[in-house]
Motif scaffolding. Structure first.
Motif, mmCIF file in Angstrom:
data_model
loop_
_atom_site.group_PDB
_atom_site.id
_atom_site.type_symbol
_atom_site.label_atom_id
_atom_site.label_comp_id
_atom_site.label_asym_id
_atom_site.label_seq_id
_atom_site.Cartn_x
_atom_site.Cartn_y
_atom_site.Cartn_z
ATOM 1 N N ASP A 28 44.454 34.003 43.308
ATOM 2 C CA ASP A 28 43.351 34.807 43.859
ATOM 3 C C ASP A 28 42.107 33.973 44.167
ATOM 4 O O ASP A 28 41.011 34.258 43.677
ATOM 5 C CB ASP A 28 43.019 35.963 42.899
ATOM 6 N N VAL A 29 42.302 32.962 45.004
ATOM 7 C CA VAL A 29 41.168 32.165 45.475
ATOM 8 C C VAL A 29 40.258 33.056 46.355
ATOM 9 O O VAL A 29 39.033 33.024 46.244
ATOM 10 C CB VAL A 29 41.653 30.917 46.253
ATOM 11 N N GLN A 30 40.877 33.843 47.223
ATOM 12 C CA GLN A 30 40.173 34.823 48.076
ATOM 13 C C GLN A 30 38.903 34.257 48.722
ATOM 14 O O GLN A 30 37.848 34.889 48.727
ATOM 15 C CB GLN A 30 39.881 36.108 47.291
ATOM 16 N N TYR A 31 39.041 33.068 49.270
ATOM 17 C CA TYR A 31 37.903 32.409 49.919
ATOM 18 C C TYR A 31 37.502 33.138 51.199
ATOM 19 O O TYR A 31 38.342 33.653 51.933
ATOM 20 C CB TYR A 31 38.276 30.955 50.245
ATOM 21 N N ASP A 36 28.103 36.155 48.483
ATOM 22 C CA ASP A 36 28.746 36.743 47.304
ATOM 23 C C ASP A 36 28.678 38.266 47.349
ATOM 24 O O ASP A 36 27.753 38.832 47.927
ATOM 25 C CB ASP A 36 28.054 36.255 46.020
ATOM 26 N N GLY A 37 29.655 38.908 46.696
ATOM 27 C CA GLY A 37 29.679 40.365 46.666
ATOM 28 C C GLY A 37 30.168 40.867 45.329
ATOM 29 O O GLY A 37 30.136 40.140 44.325
ATOM 30 N N ARG A 38 30.651 42.107 45.325
ATOM 31 C CA ARG A 38 31.178 42.707 44.098
ATOM 32 C C ARG A 38 32.461 43.460 44.402
ATOM 33 O O ARG A 38 32.675 43.910 45.519
ATOM 34 C CB ARG A 38 30.153 43.683 43.491
ATOM 35 N N TYR A 46 32.627 35.515 44.065
ATOM 36 C CA TYR A 46 31.943 34.324 44.608
ATOM 37 C C TYR A 46 32.803 33.722 45.720
ATOM 38 O O TYR A 46 33.561 32.787 45.497
ATOM 39 C CB TYR A 46 31.686 33.336 43.467
ATOM 40 N N TYR A 47 32.661 34.298 46.919
ATOM 41 C CA TYR A 47 33.578 33.984 48.025
ATOM 42 C C TYR A 47 33.524 32.524 48.474
ATOM 43 O O TYR A 47 34.543 31.940 48.793
ATOM 44 C CB TYR A 47 33.281 34.898 49.226
ATOM 45 N N ARG A 48 32.333 31.958 48.516
ATOM 46 C CA ARG A 48 32.211 30.564 48.995
ATOM 47 C C ARG A 48 32.540 29.560 47.897
ATOM 48 O O ARG A 48 33.042 28.478 48.181
ATOM 49 C CB ARG A 48 30.796 30.309 49.534
ATOM 50 N N GLU A 289 36.482 35.027 40.815
ATOM 51 C CA GLU A 289 35.461 35.593 39.929
ATOM 52 C C GLU A 289 34.778 34.540 39.042
ATOM 53 O O GLU A 289 34.138 34.876 38.053
ATOM 54 C CB GLU A 289 36.064 36.736 39.106
ATOM 55 N N CYS A 290 34.920 33.271 39.441
ATOM 56 C CA CYS A 290 34.256 32.187 38.703
ATOM 57 C C CYS A 290 32.841 31.973 39.248
ATOM 58 O O CYS A 290 32.684 31.569 40.407
ATOM 59 C CB CYS A 290 35.027 30.880 38.880
#
Length: 324
Positions: A28-31, A36-38, A46-48, A289-290
Protein backbone atom coordinates in the motif's frame (compact mmCIF):
# COMPACT_ATOMS: atom_id res chain seq x y z
CA UNK A 1 -1.77 -5.37 16.77
CA UNK A 2 1.07 -3.64 18.51
CA UNK A 3 4.69 -4.44 17.84
CA UNK A 4 5.15 -5.84 21.35
CA UNK A 5 2.06 -8.03 21.03
CA UNK A 6 3.31 -9.49 17.78
CA UNK A 7 6.83 -10.02 19.09
CA UNK A 8 5.44 -11.88 22.07
CA UNK A 9 4.22 -14.64 19.75
CA UNK A 10 7.63 -16.16 19.16
CA UNK A 11 11.37 -16.30 19.66
CA UNK A 12 12.48 -13.34 17.58
CA UNK A 13 16.15 -13.34 16.60
CA UNK A 14 16.49 -16.81 18.12
CA UNK A 15 17.73 -18.30 14.82
CA UNK A 16 21.20 -19.75 14.60
CA UNK A 17 20.96 -21.21 11.08
CA UNK A 18 21.06 -19.59 7.68
CA UNK A 19 17.59 -19.02 6.20
CA UNK A 20 16.57 -21.06 3.12
CA UNK A 21 15.80 -17.74 1.43
CA UNK A 22 14.91 -14.14 2.33
CA UNK A 23 12.70 -11.56 0.61
CA UNK A 24 11.62 -7.91 0.92
CA UNK A 25 8.03 -6.86 1.64
CA UNK A 26 6.04 -3.64 1.30
CA UNK A 27 2.36 -2.85 0.87
CA UNK A 28 0.00 0.00 0.00
CA UNK A 29 2.48 2.61 -1.19
CA UNK A 30 -0.49 4.44 -2.82
CA UNK A 31 1.73 7.21 -4.15
CA UNK A 32 0.24 10.28 -5.81
CA UNK A 33 1.71 13.72 -6.45
CA UNK A 34 -1.03 15.42 -4.42
CA UNK A 35 -1.22 17.10 -0.97
CA UNK A 36 -1.60 14.90 2.11
CA UNK A 37 -5.13 13.80 2.99
CA UNK A 38 -7.12 11.51 5.25
CA UNK A 39 -8.86 8.18 4.91
CA UNK A 40 -12.64 7.79 5.18
CA UNK A 41 -12.04 7.15 8.91
CA UNK A 42 -9.86 10.25 9.29
CA UNK A 43 -6.44 8.54 9.37
CA UNK A 44 -3.72 10.81 7.84
CA UNK A 45 -2.33 9.74 4.44
CA UNK A 46 1.02 10.96 3.11
CA UNK A 47 0.73 10.61 -0.66
CA UNK A 48 4.03 12.23 -1.66
CA UNK A 49 6.09 10.77 1.17
CA UNK A 50 5.11 7.16 0.42
CA UNK A 51 7.45 6.88 -2.58
CA UNK A 52 10.32 7.88 -0.26
CA UNK A 53 9.37 4.96 2.00
CA UNK A 54 9.65 2.70 -1.06
CA UNK A 55 13.01 4.24 -2.06
CA UNK A 56 14.41 3.60 1.43
CA UNK A 57 12.99 0.07 1.36
CA UNK A 58 14.72 -0.77 -1.93
CA UNK A 59 18.00 0.72 -0.71
CA UNK A 60 17.74 -1.32 2.50
CA UNK A 61 16.91 -4.54 0.61
CA UNK A 62 19.86 -4.03 -1.75
CA UNK A 63 22.20 -3.50 1.22
CA UNK A 64 21.05 -6.87 2.54
CA UNK A 65 22.53 -8.82 -0.39
CA UNK A 66 20.96 -12.02 0.94
CA UNK A 67 17.45 -11.04 -0.28
CA UNK A 68 16.57 -13.11 -3.34
CA UNK A 69 13.38 -11.26 -4.34
CA UNK A 70 10.79 -8.77 -3.09
CA UNK A 71 6.99 -8.77 -3.06
CA UNK A 72 4.74 -5.74 -3.49
CA UNK A 73 1.40 -6.50 -1.83
CA UNK A 74 -0.61 -4.16 -4.06
CA UNK A 75 -1.88 -0.57 -4.32
CA UNK A 76 1.22 1.20 -5.60
CA UNK A 77 -0.77 4.26 -6.69
CA UNK A 78 -3.68 6.04 -5.00
CA UNK A 79 -7.24 6.35 -6.27
CA UNK A 80 -7.01 10.16 -5.89
CA UNK A 81 -4.16 10.28 -8.41
CA UNK A 82 -5.37 12.52 -11.29
CA UNK A 83 -6.50 10.13 -14.05
CA UNK A 84 -4.42 11.84 -16.75
CA UNK A 85 -1.35 11.08 -14.60
CA UNK A 86 -2.24 7.45 -13.78
CA UNK A 87 0.03 5.78 -16.31
CA UNK A 88 3.10 7.96 -15.65
CA UNK A 89 2.59 7.63 -11.86
CA UNK A 90 2.37 3.82 -12.04
CA UNK A 91 5.47 3.75 -14.28
CA UNK A 92 7.32 6.04 -11.84
CA UNK A 93 6.65 3.71 -8.89
CA UNK A 94 7.49 0.57 -10.92
CA UNK A 95 10.81 2.23 -11.83
CA UNK A 96 11.62 2.51 -8.10
CA UNK A 97 10.84 -1.20 -7.59
CA UNK A 98 13.07 -2.05 -10.56
CA UNK A 99 16.06 -0.58 -8.71
CA UNK A 100 15.92 -3.70 -6.52
CA UNK A 101 18.70 -6.18 -7.40
CA UNK A 102 16.42 -9.14 -8.03
CA UNK A 103 12.96 -10.23 -9.16
CA UNK A 104 9.95 -8.16 -8.03
CA UNK A 105 6.58 -9.89 -7.68
CA UNK A 106 3.47 -7.70 -7.90
CA UNK A 107 -0.23 -8.26 -7.24
CA UNK A 108 -3.32 -6.22 -8.08
CA UNK A 109 -4.86 -3.90 -5.49
CA UNK A 110 -8.08 -1.89 -5.74
CA UNK A 111 -6.26 1.45 -6.02
CA UNK A 112 -4.23 0.13 -8.95
CA UNK A 113 -7.53 -0.82 -10.65
CA UNK A 114 -9.07 2.62 -10.00
CA UNK A 115 -6.27 4.04 -12.14
CA UNK A 116 -5.76 1.59 -15.00
CA UNK A 117 -7.54 -1.42 -16.53
CA UNK A 118 -6.25 -4.77 -15.26
CA UNK A 119 -4.98 -5.68 -18.74
CA UNK A 120 -2.60 -2.68 -18.69
CA UNK A 121 -1.51 -3.34 -15.10
CA UNK A 122 -0.74 -7.01 -15.82
CA UNK A 123 1.58 -5.91 -18.65
CA UNK A 124 3.24 -3.16 -16.57
CA UNK A 125 3.72 -5.48 -13.58
CA UNK A 126 4.95 -8.31 -15.86
CA UNK A 127 2.48 -10.69 -14.16
CA UNK A 128 2.42 -14.12 -15.85
CA UNK A 129 -1.18 -14.17 -17.03
CA UNK A 130 -3.77 -16.22 -18.84
CA UNK A 131 -6.83 -14.30 -20.13
CA UNK A 132 -6.08 -11.23 -17.98
CA UNK A 133 -6.03 -13.18 -14.73
CA UNK A 134 -3.45 -12.11 -12.15
CA UNK A 135 -2.86 -15.26 -10.10
CA UNK A 136 0.35 -17.26 -10.33
CA UNK A 137 2.92 -19.15 -8.28
CA UNK A 138 6.71 -19.32 -8.07
CA UNK A 139 9.29 -21.49 -6.32
CA UNK A 140 12.31 -19.52 -5.03
CA UNK A 141 13.70 -22.49 -3.11
CA UNK A 142 12.90 -26.22 -3.52
CA UNK A 143 11.33 -26.37 -0.03
CA UNK A 144 8.85 -23.51 -0.54
CA UNK A 145 6.26 -22.42 -3.08
CA UNK A 146 4.68 -18.96 -3.11
CA UNK A 147 1.13 -18.54 -4.38
CA UNK A 148 -0.09 -15.08 -5.44
CA UNK A 149 -3.88 -14.80 -5.53
CA UNK A 150 -5.94 -12.39 -7.64
CA UNK A 151 -8.33 -10.94 -5.04
CA UNK A 152 -10.11 -8.89 -7.71
CA UNK A 153 -10.87 -11.86 -9.93
CA UNK A 154 -14.60 -11.23 -9.30
CA UNK A 155 -14.73 -7.45 -8.98
CA UNK A 156 -16.74 -4.35 -9.79
CA UNK A 157 -13.47 -2.58 -10.69
CA UNK A 158 -10.81 -3.33 -13.30
CA UNK A 159 -12.79 -5.46 -15.76
CA UNK A 160 -14.81 -3.81 -18.57
CA UNK A 161 -18.28 -2.78 -17.27
CA UNK A 162 -20.12 -5.37 -19.36
CA UNK A 163 -17.71 -8.21 -18.42
CA UNK A 164 -19.25 -11.29 -16.83
CA UNK A 165 -17.00 -10.88 -13.78
CA UNK A 166 -18.16 -7.28 -13.26
CA UNK A 167 -21.79 -8.35 -13.59
CA UNK A 168 -21.25 -11.20 -11.12
CA UNK A 169 -19.67 -8.77 -8.63
CA UNK A 170 -22.46 -6.20 -9.00
CA UNK A 171 -25.09 -8.90 -8.52
CA UNK A 172 -23.39 -10.04 -5.30
CA UNK A 173 -23.17 -6.44 -4.01
CA UNK A 174 -26.88 -5.85 -4.76
CA UNK A 175 -27.78 -8.91 -2.68
CA UNK A 176 -25.33 -8.39 0.18
CA UNK A 177 -25.08 -4.59 0.52
CA UNK A 178 -28.37 -2.68 1.08
CA UNK A 179 -26.72 0.75 0.65
CA UNK A 180 -26.91 2.90 -2.48
CA UNK A 181 -23.21 3.70 -1.93
CA UNK A 182 -21.66 0.25 -2.29
CA UNK A 183 -18.47 1.29 -0.48
CA UNK A 184 -20.51 2.01 2.65
CA UNK A 185 -21.04 -0.72 5.31
CA UNK A 186 -23.78 1.33 7.06
CA UNK A 187 -26.27 -0.96 8.79
CA UNK A 188 -24.31 -4.10 7.94
CA UNK A 189 -23.30 -6.41 10.78
CA UNK A 190 -20.14 -8.41 11.60
CA UNK A 191 -18.22 -9.99 8.74
CA UNK A 192 -21.08 -9.09 6.33
CA UNK A 193 -19.45 -5.64 6.33
CA UNK A 194 -16.89 -7.03 3.86
CA UNK A 195 -19.33 -6.75 0.94
CA UNK A 196 -18.00 -3.40 -0.24
CA UNK A 197 -17.07 -2.35 -3.76
CA UNK A 198 -13.37 -1.89 -2.88
CA UNK A 199 -13.08 -5.62 -2.07
CA UNK A 200 -13.44 -8.59 -4.41
CA UNK A 201 -13.50 -12.38 -4.63
CA UNK A 202 -11.52 -15.33 -5.95
CA UNK A 203 -13.48 -16.98 -8.78
CA UNK A 204 -14.31 -20.66 -9.28
CA UNK A 205 -11.51 -21.32 -11.84
CA UNK A 206 -8.93 -19.72 -9.55
CA UNK A 207 -10.16 -21.82 -6.59
CA UNK A 208 -9.71 -24.96 -8.72
CA UNK A 209 -6.25 -23.77 -9.75
CA UNK A 210 -5.34 -23.14 -6.09
CA UNK A 211 -6.53 -26.62 -5.16
CA UNK A 212 -4.31 -28.10 -7.90
CA UNK A 213 -1.26 -26.09 -6.80
CA UNK A 214 -1.69 -27.16 -3.17
CA UNK A 215 -2.15 -30.78 -4.22
CA UNK A 216 1.08 -30.60 -6.22
CA UNK A 217 2.92 -28.86 -3.35
CA UNK A 218 1.81 -31.65 -0.99
CA UNK A 219 3.12 -34.28 -3.41
CA UNK A 220 6.43 -32.40 -3.73
CA UNK A 221 6.73 -31.96 0.06
CA UNK A 222 6.76 -28.16 -0.24
CA UNK A 223 5.55 -25.62 2.29
CA UNK A 224 3.37 -22.85 0.84
CA UNK A 225 3.05 -19.11 1.53
CA UNK A 226 -0.16 -17.59 0.11
CA UNK A 227 -0.03 -13.89 -0.84
CA UNK A 228 -3.10 -11.76 -1.60
CA UNK A 229 -3.78 -8.02 -1.48
CA UNK A 230 -7.00 -8.67 0.49
CA UNK A 231 -6.82 -10.41 3.91
CA UNK A 232 -8.18 -13.95 4.35
CA UNK A 233 -8.74 -14.14 8.13
CA UNK A 234 -11.03 -12.04 10.37
CA UNK A 235 -8.55 -12.46 13.24
CA UNK A 236 -5.92 -10.40 11.40
CA UNK A 237 -8.16 -7.83 9.71
CA UNK A 238 -11.17 -5.60 10.17
CA UNK A 239 -14.37 -7.06 8.67
CA UNK A 240 -14.51 -4.24 6.09
CA UNK A 241 -11.20 -5.31 4.52
CA UNK A 242 -11.82 -9.06 4.08
CA UNK A 243 -12.01 -10.94 0.78
CA UNK A 244 -15.68 -11.51 -0.11
CA UNK A 245 -15.22 -15.30 -0.20
CA UNK A 246 -12.33 -15.63 2.27
CA UNK A 247 -14.18 -18.61 3.79
CA UNK A 248 -14.19 -20.51 0.47
CA UNK A 249 -10.49 -19.79 -0.09
CA UNK A 250 -9.62 -20.92 3.43
CA UNK A 251 -11.72 -24.10 2.97
CA UNK A 252 -9.41 -25.02 0.06
CA UNK A 253 -6.28 -24.06 2.05
CA UNK A 254 -7.39 -26.04 5.11
CA UNK A 255 -7.79 -29.23 3.03
CA UNK A 256 -3.99 -29.40 2.97
CA UNK A 257 -1.28 -29.12 5.58
CA UNK A 258 1.23 -27.45 3.27
CA UNK A 259 0.06 -23.81 3.65
CA UNK A 260 1.92 -22.30 6.60
CA UNK A 261 1.20 -18.58 6.18
CA UNK A 262 -1.06 -16.11 4.36
CA UNK A 263 0.29 -12.58 3.91
CA UNK A 264 -1.83 -9.61 2.78
CA UNK A 265 -2.07 -5.81 2.63
CA UNK A 266 -5.20 -3.62 2.14
CA UNK A 267 -6.05 -3.16 5.86
CA UNK A 268 -3.56 -0.36 6.52
CA UNK A 269 -3.19 -0.73 10.29
CA UNK A 270 -1.79 -4.27 9.90
CA UNK A 271 -2.59 -7.36 11.95
CA UNK A 272 -1.62 -10.89 12.92
CA UNK A 273 -3.46 -14.09 13.84
CA UNK A 274 -3.08 -17.85 13.83
CA UNK A 275 -6.25 -19.63 12.69
CA UNK A 276 -7.80 -22.84 14.03
CA UNK A 277 -5.70 -24.94 11.60
CA UNK A 278 -2.41 -23.33 12.68
CA UNK A 279 -2.06 -21.15 9.56
CA UNK A 280 -0.39 -17.78 10.31
CA UNK A 281 -2.06 -14.65 8.86
CA UNK A 282 -0.04 -11.43 8.65
CA UNK A 283 -1.56 -8.22 7.26
CA UNK A 284 1.15 -5.64 6.51
CA UNK A 285 1.15 -2.05 7.72
CA UNK A 286 0.77 0.51 4.89
CA UNK A 287 3.62 2.65 3.56
CA UNK A 288 1.01 5.35 2.78
CA UNK A 289 0.30 6.05 6.46
CA UNK A 290 3.92 6.75 7.43
CA UNK A 291 4.43 10.38 8.52
CA UNK A 292 7.56 11.93 6.92
CA UNK A 293 10.73 10.36 8.31
CA UNK A 294 9.02 7.09 9.29
CA UNK A 295 8.83 3.80 7.39
CA UNK A 296 6.79 0.62 6.96
CA UNK A 297 8.61 -2.15 5.10
CA UNK A 298 10.58 -5.20 6.03
CA UNK A 299 12.04 -8.52 5.00
CA UNK A 300 11.19 -12.11 5.82
CA UNK A 301 13.71 -14.85 6.52
CA UNK A 302 12.37 -18.27 5.52
CA UNK A 303 13.31 -21.28 7.67
CA UNK A 304 12.15 -24.92 7.53
CA UNK A 305 9.99 -24.42 10.64
CA UNK A 306 9.14 -20.69 10.60
CA UNK A 307 9.00 -17.32 8.89
CA UNK A 308 10.72 -14.42 10.64
CA UNK A 309 9.57 -10.92 9.67
CA UNK A 310 11.97 -8.11 10.53
CA UNK A 311 10.04 -4.86 10.20
CA UNK A 312 11.18 -1.24 10.04
CA UNK A 313 9.53 1.45 12.16
CA UNK A 314 5.77 1.06 11.78
CA UNK A 315 5.97 -2.49 10.46
CA UNK A 316 6.02 -4.82 13.47
CA UNK A 317 8.46 -7.71 13.83
CA UNK A 318 6.64 -11.05 13.67
CA UNK A 319 7.85 -14.55 14.36
CA UNK A 320 5.63 -17.16 12.68
CA UNK A 321 6.58 -20.56 14.13
CA UNK A 322 4.77 -23.51 12.51
CA UNK A 323 2.91 -25.92 14.74
CA UNK A 324 3.88 -28.94 12.62
Amino acid sequence: MSSSAIMATGHLNGHQKQPLCSFGIISDVQYADIPDGRSFLGVPRYYRHSIQVLQRAVKNWNNHQSLQFCINFGDIVDGFCPKDESLTTVQKVIKEFEKFNGPVYHMLGNHCLYNLPRKSLIELFKIPSLQDHAYYDFTPTPEYRFVVLDGYDISAIGWPQDHLKTLEAMKLLQVKNPNTEKNSPAGMVGHERRFLMFNGAVGKEQLEWLDGVLQDSTTCGQKVVVCCHIPLDPGASSSEALLWNYDEVMDVIHRYKCVKACIAGHDHKGGYSVDSHGVHHRVLEAALECPPGTDAYGHIDVYPDSLSLSGTDRMANTEMVFSS
